[in-house]
Design an enzyme around this catalytic site. Structure first.
Site, mmCIF file in Angstrom:
data_model
loop_
_atom_site.group_PDB
_atom_site.id
_atom_site.type_symbol
_atom_site.label_atom_id
_atom_site.label_comp_id
_atom_site.label_asym_id
_atom_site.label_seq_id
_atom_site.Cartn_x
_atom_site.Cartn_y
_atom_site.Cartn_z
ATOM 1 N N VAL A 11 35.235 49.050 23.033
ATOM 2 C CA VAL A 11 36.303 49.489 21.840
ATOM 3 C C VAL A 11 37.719 49.187 22.445
ATOM 4 O O VAL A 11 38.311 48.959 22.375
ATOM 5 C CB VAL A 11 36.267 50.446 21.201
ATOM 6 C CG1 VAL A 11 37.149 50.691 20.112
ATOM 7 C CG2 VAL A 11 34.543 51.091 20.804
ATOM 8 N N VAL A 114 33.099 55.786 12.902
ATOM 9 C CA VAL A 114 31.596 56.160 11.085
ATOM 10 C C VAL A 114 31.605 54.184 11.231
ATOM 11 O O VAL A 114 32.814 53.628 9.705
ATOM 12 C CB VAL A 114 31.351 56.703 10.509
ATOM 13 C CG1 VAL A 114 30.634 56.358 9.839
ATOM 14 C CG2 VAL A 114 31.485 58.642 10.771
ATOM 15 N N GLY A 116 31.951 51.659 12.119
ATOM 16 C CA GLY A 116 32.474 50.876 13.429
ATOM 17 C C GLY A 116 33.987 49.772 12.530
ATOM 18 O O GLY A 116 34.144 49.994 12.540
ATOM 19 N N GLY A 169 23.080 44.791 23.272
ATOM 20 C CA GLY A 169 24.343 46.059 23.002
ATOM 21 C C GLY A 169 24.467 47.173 21.762
ATOM 22 O O GLY A 169 26.009 47.304 21.947
ATOM 23 N N GLU A 172 22.731 52.706 21.079
ATOM 24 C CA GLU A 172 23.631 53.704 22.226
ATOM 25 C C GLU A 172 22.810 54.251 23.382
ATOM 26 O O GLU A 172 21.582 53.390 23.407
ATOM 27 C CB GLU A 172 23.248 55.657 21.680
ATOM 28 C CG GLU A 172 23.526 55.178 20.646
ATOM 29 C CD GLU A 172 25.102 55.309 20.489
ATOM 30 O OE1 GLU A 172 26.032 56.281 20.786
ATOM 31 O OE2 GLU A 172 26.017 54.467 20.046
ATOM 32 N N LYS A 187 27.441 60.297 11.489
ATOM 33 C CA LYS A 187 28.283 60.325 11.164
ATOM 34 C C LYS A 187 28.055 60.605 9.982
ATOM 35 O O LYS A 187 29.124 60.413 8.570
ATOM 36 C CB LYS A 187 27.458 58.566 10.932
ATOM 37 C CG LYS A 187 28.259 57.555 12.513
ATOM 38 C CD LYS A 187 26.897 56.711 12.681
ATOM 39 C CE LYS A 187 28.145 55.534 13.767
ATOM 40 N NZ LYS A 187 26.603 54.632 13.477
#
Ligand code: HSE
Length: 380
Positions: A11, A114, A116, A169, A172, A187
């Site tokens: 990220v 939450v 993405g 990917g 988790e 979330k």
């Protein structure tokens, strides 16, 4: 206003690339691994960032609780705005981080934690300013949606699709967080906290795992009831809130029924605005990096956000009632069964309407008799 990004993983590197591409200068990136392409922007010493008076926005994309928590607390205390994609951190320290932000006159933003890449929390926060939210719900986990969609659409096997989700990917590090519901519980807790201006902890969210779903459940549900998705719910009832995560049976006409692959769809119900649904990629380097970058740009542009002091609401799962689908070999006692069909030794049961609290309590006893039992709420 200069920017620092903590963590150059999936990220953090996504946000860095996007910011750079659009002309925003990132002064520091904190990471303990070498990244030659970052040159003098890279540091492994957090004090470089903390003591840099030019840095006014710290974006945390390290993940997990430590050292993310320590770094974020120090940044807020030093009067720096904080942006984070870290659902674990935000869920665990929601109250502390908001209090510190208020005390130090800075923003704490966490849109990418939450959904993405979906601007869900950003818009939920905007909605709360001049509307009364009665319910938030949604498909908030790409891995479980990917698994259910493949099982339903292509008749594929649970374990095989989970392996593919890991390889892609989506899942988790420990996929139990996806398929046993912890990821969606966090979330849901964050979404309900924002929606109802309160503090919901992950342990307040009642969870059914989806790991026991079998082909016979998919067959029964698709033949008789519609389809199934894995969803989180936060529902306000007066001065209490119900929060739960369950495999959820939906009619084919429901918008969620069309959500395929690893997409997410999250919805709010507001008194003025009605139903408002947000659809998109709930994970991934560029979608989630984009949401992190958007929060950073908002802060840099002076678009501040302060949350009102949260109000105390009790969590009470007695207040929401729905019918349930149960597949089990166990005998179910009592007057809760509306319909029961025995197929290949399994009872496929539709219950009368019962409270979320009661079914989650009952499920513990049923799972002792038959640990492969599967439970799903029926959304009308
Ligand atoms: N494992 C999560 C998912 C990642 O599958 O949605 C994004 O939070």
């Amino acid at each position: 206003m200069k920017i620092a990004i903590l963590g150059y993983g999936v990220v953090g590197s996504g946000a860095y690339e996007i910011l750079k591409r659009y002309g925003y200068e990132v002064k520091w990136v904190l990471d303990i691994r070498p990244h030659d392409e970052l040159g003098s922007v890279l540091t492994s010493n957090y004090d470089d960032i903390l003591n840099d008076k030019e840095v006014s926005v710290v974006a945390e994309a390290i993940g997990g609780l430590e050292p993310a928590h320590t770094f974020v607390v120090k940044a807020l205390k030093a009067g720096k705005h904080v942006v984070s994609s870290n659902k674990h951190l935000i869920c665990q320290y929601y109250e502390e981080l908001h209090t510190l932000a208020r005390e130090n006159g800075v923003s704490i933003r966490f849109t990418s934690s939450v959904g993405g890449g979906i601007p869900w929390l950003y818009n939920l926060r905007r909605s709360v300013r001049c509307d009364e939210i009665s319910k938030v719900m949604g498909i908030m986990n790409g891995t479980t949606n990917f698994i259910l969609d493949a099982m339903i659409t292509d008749s594929r096997d649970f374990d095989e699709v989970l392996k593919e989700a890991q390889a892609l990917g989506y899942a988790e590090a420990n996929p139990s967080a996806d398929i046993d519901g912890l990821d969606v519980a966090r979330k849901t807790a964050i979404s309900a906290s924002v929606a109802f201006n309160t503090i919901i902890k992950e342990e307040n969210v009642s969870v059914f795992s989806m790991r026991t779903i079998q082909k016979c459940d998919i067959d029964y549900i698709c033949k008789n009831l519609g389809t199934v998705r894995y969803m989180g719910f936060g529902i306000k009832n007066g001065d209490s809130v119900s929060t739960f995560v369950e495999p959820t049976i939906l009619p084919l006409s429901a918008p969620e029924s069309t959500v395929c692959k690893n997409f997410n769809m999250i919805t709010l119900f507001g008194k003025s605005v009605g139903r408002l649904s947000f659809f998109g990629q709930g994970a991934g380097k560029y979608p989630t990096g984009n949401a992190l970058a958007q929060d950073i740009i908002d802060v840099v542009s002076g678009c501040s956000y302060t949350q009102d002091t949260p109000i105390e609401l009790t969590v009470d799962n007695h207040k929401v009632e729905r019918a349930y689908y149960i597949r089990t070999k166990a005998q179910i006692e009592g007057d809760i069964v509306a319909k029961c069909e025995k197929i290949n030794g399994n009872n496929h049961i539709i219950t009368k309407k019962m409270s979320v609290k009661d079914i989650h309590t009952l499920s513990c006893a049923i799972l002792v008799s038959d640990s492969s039992s599967f439970f799903a709420g029926i959304e009308e």
